[in-house]
Design a protein around this motif. Structure first.
Motif, mmCIF file in Angstrom:
data_model
loop_
_atom_site.group_PDB
_atom_site.id
_atom_site.type_symbol
_atom_site.label_atom_id
_atom_site.label_comp_id
_atom_site.label_asym_id
_atom_site.label_seq_id
_atom_site.Cartn_x
_atom_site.Cartn_y
_atom_site.Cartn_z
ATOM 1 N N ALA A 79 0.687 -1.038 -0.055
ATOM 2 C CA ALA A 79 0.116 -0.143 0.064
ATOM 3 C C ALA A 79 0.874 1.334 -0.059
ATOM 4 C CB ALA A 79 -0.908 0.039 1.127
ATOM 5 N N LEU A 80 1.930 1.255 0.739
ATOM 6 C CA LEU A 80 2.701 2.584 0.793
ATOM 7 C C LEU A 80 3.550 2.525 -0.674
ATOM 8 C CD1 LEU A 80 4.354 2.522 4.471
ATOM 9 C CD2 LEU A 80 2.668 4.288 3.334
ATOM 10 N N ARG A 81 3.966 1.582 -1.129
ATOM 11 C CA ARG A 81 4.737 1.532 -2.389
ATOM 12 C C ARG A 81 3.675 2.200 -3.563
ATOM 13 N NH1 ARG A 81 6.241 -3.749 -3.405
ATOM 14 N NH2 ARG A 81 7.894 -3.337 -1.654
ATOM 15 N N ALA A 82 2.461 1.673 -3.345
ATOM 16 C CA ALA A 82 1.471 2.100 -4.268
ATOM 17 C C ALA A 82 1.273 3.678 -4.140
ATOM 18 C CB ALA A 82 -0.004 1.695 -4.281
ATOM 19 N N ALA A 83 1.283 4.354 -2.701
ATOM 20 C CA ALA A 83 1.118 5.776 -2.483
ATOM 21 C C ALA A 83 2.277 6.512 -3.054
ATOM 22 C CB ALA A 83 0.670 5.810 -1.146
ATOM 23 N N LEU A 84 3.493 5.934 -2.759
ATOM 24 C CA LEU A 84 4.626 6.606 -3.134
ATOM 25 C C LEU A 84 4.698 6.887 -4.645
ATOM 26 C CD1 LEU A 84 7.484 5.117 -0.787
ATOM 27 C CD2 LEU A 84 6.460 7.379 -0.834
ATOM 28 N N GLN A 85 4.361 5.833 -5.378
ATOM 29 C CA GLN A 85 3.989 5.752 -7.030
ATOM 30 C C GLN A 85 2.807 6.585 -7.394
ATOM 31 O OE1 GLN A 85 4.107 1.706 -7.832
ATOM 32 N NE2 GLN A 85 6.221 1.453 -7.753
ATOM 33 N N GLN A 86 1.942 7.302 -6.511
ATOM 34 C CA GLN A 86 0.914 8.066 -6.752
ATOM 35 C C GLN A 86 -0.237 7.320 -7.200
ATOM 36 O OE1 GLN A 86 2.346 11.667 -8.788
ATOM 37 N NE2 GLN A 86 3.517 12.411 -6.920
ATOM 38 N N ARG A 87 -0.209 6.127 -6.803
ATOM 39 C CA ARG A 87 -1.521 5.332 -7.181
ATOM 40 C C ARG A 87 -2.583 5.199 -5.911
ATOM 41 N NH1 ARG A 87 -0.098 -0.062 -7.687
ATOM 42 N NH2 ARG A 87 1.982 0.404 -6.823
ATOM 43 N N PRO A 88 -3.758 6.027 -6.116
ATOM 44 C CA PRO A 88 -4.835 5.774 -5.214
ATOM 45 C C PRO A 88 -5.345 4.574 -4.757
ATOM 46 C CG PRO A 88 -5.875 6.559 -7.232
ATOM 47 C CD PRO A 88 -4.500 6.378 -7.568
ATOM 48 N N VAL A 89 -5.068 3.497 -5.522
ATOM 49 C CA VAL A 89 -5.744 2.213 -5.318
ATOM 50 C C VAL A 89 -4.748 1.175 -5.418
ATOM 51 C CG1 VAL A 89 -7.733 2.832 -6.496
ATOM 52 C CG2 VAL A 89 -6.068 1.904 -7.650
ATOM 53 N N LEU A 90 -5.001 -0.015 -4.655
ATOM 54 C CA LEU A 90 -4.411 -1.282 -4.675
ATOM 55 C C LEU A 90 -5.260 -2.448 -5.057
ATOM 56 C CD1 LEU A 90 -2.673 -2.763 -1.689
ATOM 57 C CD2 LEU A 90 -4.360 -1.146 -1.265
ATOM 58 N N HIS A 91 -4.523 -3.448 -5.382
ATOM 59 C CA HIS A 91 -5.169 -4.690 -5.706
ATOM 60 C C HIS A 91 -4.899 -5.577 -4.352
ATOM 61 C CE1 HIS A 91 -4.663 -3.752 -9.947
ATOM 62 N NE2 HIS A 91 -5.686 -4.479 -10.300
ATOM 63 N N ALA A 92 -6.372 -5.913 -3.744
ATOM 64 C CA ALA A 92 -6.464 -6.669 -2.641
ATOM 65 C C ALA A 92 -7.344 -7.649 -2.611
ATOM 66 C CB ALA A 92 -6.744 -5.741 -1.576
ATOM 67 N N ARG A 93 -7.271 -8.913 -1.729
ATOM 68 C CA ARG A 93 -8.213 -9.714 -1.437
ATOM 69 C C ARG A 93 -9.320 -9.118 -0.396
ATOM 70 N NH1 ARG A 93 -6.802 -14.127 -4.529
ATOM 71 N NH2 ARG A 93 -4.376 -14.455 -4.896
ATOM 72 N N LEU A 94 -10.470 -9.123 -0.490
ATOM 73 C CA LEU A 94 -11.193 -8.618 0.460
ATOM 74 C C LEU A 94 -12.041 -9.874 1.119
ATOM 75 C CD1 LEU A 94 -12.656 -6.335 2.180
ATOM 76 C CD2 LEU A 94 -14.111 -6.294 0.044
ATOM 77 N N LEU A 95 -12.050 -9.700 2.359
ATOM 78 C CA LEU A 95 -12.867 -10.631 3.160
ATOM 79 C C LEU A 95 -13.619 -9.858 4.066
ATOM 80 C CD1 LEU A 95 -13.452 -13.519 4.431
ATOM 81 C CD2 LEU A 95 -11.743 -13.112 6.170
#
Length: 98
Positions: A79-95
């Motif tokens: 998630a932090l890597r996505a934020a540093l790359q200025q991406r507001p979303v990440l791919h995740a598995r949701l339970l």
């Protein structure tokens, strides 16, 4: 702000999914970073900067939905890597436990 809030524990009940294999039946989806509450308040900088941090685990973050809140259980470094790359979303598995 990157996340909705920063927590330091899992406020939801135990769900019994302990390994990446247990999470594999949940299809990944896009989740906005600003909707997530972390369950860890600290991060190992070495984990954040390594290029093979998902080599032995799931390539997707793990998110638990409980009582209308999304908790980032595993994948803080992703998630932090996505934020540093200025991406507001990440791919995740949701339970969802609700």
């Amino acid at each position: 702000m990157i996340f909705k809030a920063v927590g330091d524990r899992r406020p939801y009940p135990d769900h019994g999914l302990d390994s990446p294999r247990d999470w594999a039946h949940l299809a990944p989806r896009m989740i906005r970073l600003d909707e997530l509450v972390t369950t860890k308040s600290t991060l190992d900088l070495e984990t954040l900067l390594t290029t093979d941090s998902t080599f032995f685990g799931d390539i997707f973050a793990h998110v638990v939905g409980w009582q209308g809140t999304l908790y980032l259980e595993d994948g803080l470094h992703r998630a932090l890597r996505a934020a540093l790359q200025q991406r507001p979303v990440l791919h995740a598995r949701l339970l969802v436990l609700d």
